[in-house]
Design an enzyme around this catalytic site. Structure first.
Site, PDB file in Angstrom:
ATOM      1  N   CYS A  85     113.853 -49.802  23.658  1.00 16.09           N
ATOM      2  CA  CYS A  85     113.495 -50.736  22.529  1.00 16.09           C
ATOM      3  C   CYS A  85     112.087 -51.149  22.495  1.00 16.09           C
ATOM      4  O   CYS A  85     111.161 -50.288  22.370  1.00 16.09           O
ATOM      5  CB  CYS A  85     114.243 -52.116  22.447  1.00 16.09           C
ATOM      6  SG  CYS A  85     114.270 -52.767  20.817  1.00 16.09           S
ATOM      7  N   HIS A 190     119.580 -48.882  21.639  1.00 13.16           N
ATOM      8  CA  HIS A 190     120.118 -49.378  23.012  1.00 13.16           C
ATOM      9  C   HIS A 190     121.024 -48.679  23.576  1.00 13.16           C
ATOM     10  O   HIS A 190     122.123 -49.023  23.169  1.00 13.16           O
ATOM     11  CB  HIS A 190     120.578 -50.954  22.615  1.00 13.16           C
ATOM     12  CG  HIS A 190     119.217 -51.832  22.194  1.00 13.16           C
ATOM     13  ND1 HIS A 190     118.685 -52.631  23.153  1.00 13.16           N
ATOM     14  CD2 HIS A 190     118.638 -51.902  21.096  1.00 13.16           C
ATOM     15  CE1 HIS A 190     117.610 -53.123  22.635  1.00 13.16           C
ATOM     16  NE2 HIS A 190     117.672 -52.999  21.284  1.00 13.16           N
ATOM     17  N   GLU A 192     122.445 -48.985  26.362  1.00 15.15           N
ATOM     18  CA  GLU A 192     123.169 -50.261  27.020  1.00 15.15           C
ATOM     19  C   GLU A 192     124.283 -50.792  25.897  1.00 15.15           C
ATOM     20  O   GLU A 192     125.232 -51.315  26.526  1.00 15.15           O
ATOM     21  CB  GLU A 192     122.406 -51.212  27.500  1.00 15.15           C
ATOM     22  CG  GLU A 192     121.635 -52.372  26.838  1.00 15.15           C
ATOM     23  CD  GLU A 192     120.377 -51.806  26.010  1.00 15.15           C
ATOM     24  OE1 GLU A 192     120.170 -51.003  25.955  1.00 15.15           O
ATOM     25  OE2 GLU A 192     119.866 -52.831  25.553  1.00 15.15           O
TER      26      GLU A 192
END
Lengths: 208, 252
Positions: A85, A190, A192
């Site tokens: 990001c 993202h 994650e």
């Protein structure tokens, strides 16, 4: 292998830590720190980033010696680094969020606000979008073209050299959402928060 | 193309899911962590916890739940209910929440939204607006589950929170909430037209068609529902397949 997630007191990195822990499970020694010595002795670095470009750059600069250490790691020693990001956005020369702010200058380019085409597109760009793979990238091993990734951002990285672009996503225009330049990797989305496909990207990075 | 999101919401009270259903795959239907995992494995685009714990002593339980959920679910997690201070937000984010939803605290002091988005970034600040129709094409903001009238116009308030840096609006119609008769589409339409941040529709879902209405007729970027998923009437996948069959883009 020692992997460091750089904790430079900017934004919420709990999810990055959780996902890397999940993938690393015992295989990798994971550190979350801004300690220069530990960063120097790492094999790989993860540079997360949330909030504005300016606040992230300011936070990096506020830790004595951190930017130089990262530069030595990524540019001089060419060891693998993944920016996520705003972590990716900071690779640029300059960003325009809040105020014009100098970036790390590792990949020439700028970070500007996404064109909402006269309010046709809502900002932030939030949610799951498909990635279009533009070139082979080591972190995309076993990732299918048009996989869904989770995005949340209002600014986009526009690199000068288009050959660094490894994936784009369609929102208002073809937004750069992943780059690979030698040992430098970055994702605008993202991993994650992108469920199993996201964890696979993290796994690919850890296996480099 | 950006996909429309489906967000199951779990009401949590004193650490337990309220009105949870006995999913066959669940050992403990009241455990929010297990339910969240079922939803994320089932293709939920995000998970939302709404903490409706009344007493302050039990507020720490939600932190513990968030911590456990964040280690198992790798999709975005939003937590709302009782988010009143910067410290509340810090605690939830450190525990692993990706976004917090602010309701009463934003109504009481709209500058709190500014302070929070400046400190944590717009990406993690959702403002929950509970609105009730007061006259034709006019809605007012209510608090305390629709009991307290504020006198604030919902459209004006939505514009204000956008200007103050909210990343999303979670819009609940208090007229429709719990009725299973569908979203207040006029309210949604009015708010989505007057703002330029994503709006999450909430309150009133009873059928899959209601989800379609929220997105297509109301202009919502995401649809939130509780009971249709809790009671096992529909799985997340059913909802997505239905929407896809009606040409609404979803992540499948």
């Amino acid at each position: 292998m020692n992997v460091t997630i750089v904790d430079y007191q900017s934004g919420n990195i709990s999810s990055v830590i959780n996902s890397f822990k999940e993938v690393a499970k015992g295989k990798v020694n994971l550190e979350v720190t801004s300690d220069i010595k530990k960063i120097k002795s790492s094999d790989k670095i993860v540079l997360p980033g949330q909030g504005s470009f300016k606040s992230c750059v300011d936070s990096l600069n506020s830790i004595n010696g951190l930017v130089d250490t990262l530069k030595k790691f990524a540019i001089t020693n060419k060891k693998p680094l993944l920016g996520i990001c705003v972590g990716l956005q900071m690779f640029a020369d300059v960003g325009y969020e809040e105020a014009e702010t100098k970036g790390l200058g590792w990949i020439s380019g700028k970070v500007s606000k996404i064109d909402n085409q006269n309010r046709k597109f809502k900002l932030p760009h939030i949610g799951w979008n498909e990635i279009e793979i533009q070139k082979e990238s080591k972190i995309f091993k076993d990732i299918k073209n048009k996989s869904h990734m989770y995005f949340v951002h209002s600014y986009e990285f526009i690199p000068e050299d288009k050959s660094v672009i490894s994936a784009t996503t369609d929102y208002s225009s073809k937004i750069v959402c992943a780059v690979e330049k030698e040992n430098l990797f970055g994702t605008q989305f993202h991993p994650e928060k992108s469920d199993k496909t996201g964890l696979k990207i993290i796994d690919n990075f850890l296996k480099l | 193309m950006l996909k429309n999101r489906i967000i199951p919401c779990l009401d949590v009270k004193n650490g337990r899911v309220v009105k949870g259903i006995n999913f066959v795959e669940l050992k403990d239907a009241g455990d929010p962590v297990e339910q969240a995992k079922v939803y994320s494995d089932g293709g939920a685009d995000e998970i939302c916890f709404l903490d409706i714990t009344a007493s302050n002593e039990n507020r720490d339980t939600i932190i513990d739940i968030v911590r456990k959920t964040a280690k198992k679910c790798f999709v975005p997690l939003t937590v709302g209910g009782g988010v009143r201070t910067i410290q509340n937000i810090t605690d939830l984010l450190l525990a692993g929440a990706d976004k917090v939803s602010i309701n009463t605290a934003a109504v009481k002091n709209v500058d709190f939204v500014k302070e929070a988005s400046k400190k944590f970034g717009s990406q993690c600040i959702v403002v929950a607006i509970d609105a009730k129709k007061v006259s034709e094409n006019k809605w007012e903001v209510f608090t305390h589950g629709g009991r307290n009238k504020t006198g604030i116009d919902a459209v004006e308030f939505a514009k204000q929170v956008e200007a103050n840096g909210a990343g999303e609006i979670l819009l609940t119609s208090m007229d429709k909430d719990g009725t299973k008769s569908g979203y207040d589409v006029d309210l949604l339409k009015t708010i989505t037209k007057n703002t330029n941040i994503p709006v999450i529709a909430s309150g009133g879902v009873g059928t899959l068609d209601h989800l379609y209405d929220g997105i297509v007729k109301g202009g919502a970027s995401a649809v939130l529902a509780a009971s249709i998923f809790h009671y096992g009437e529909f799985k997340i996948k059913d909802a997505k397949e239905y929407l896809k069959s009606k040409n609404v883009s979803v992540r499948l």
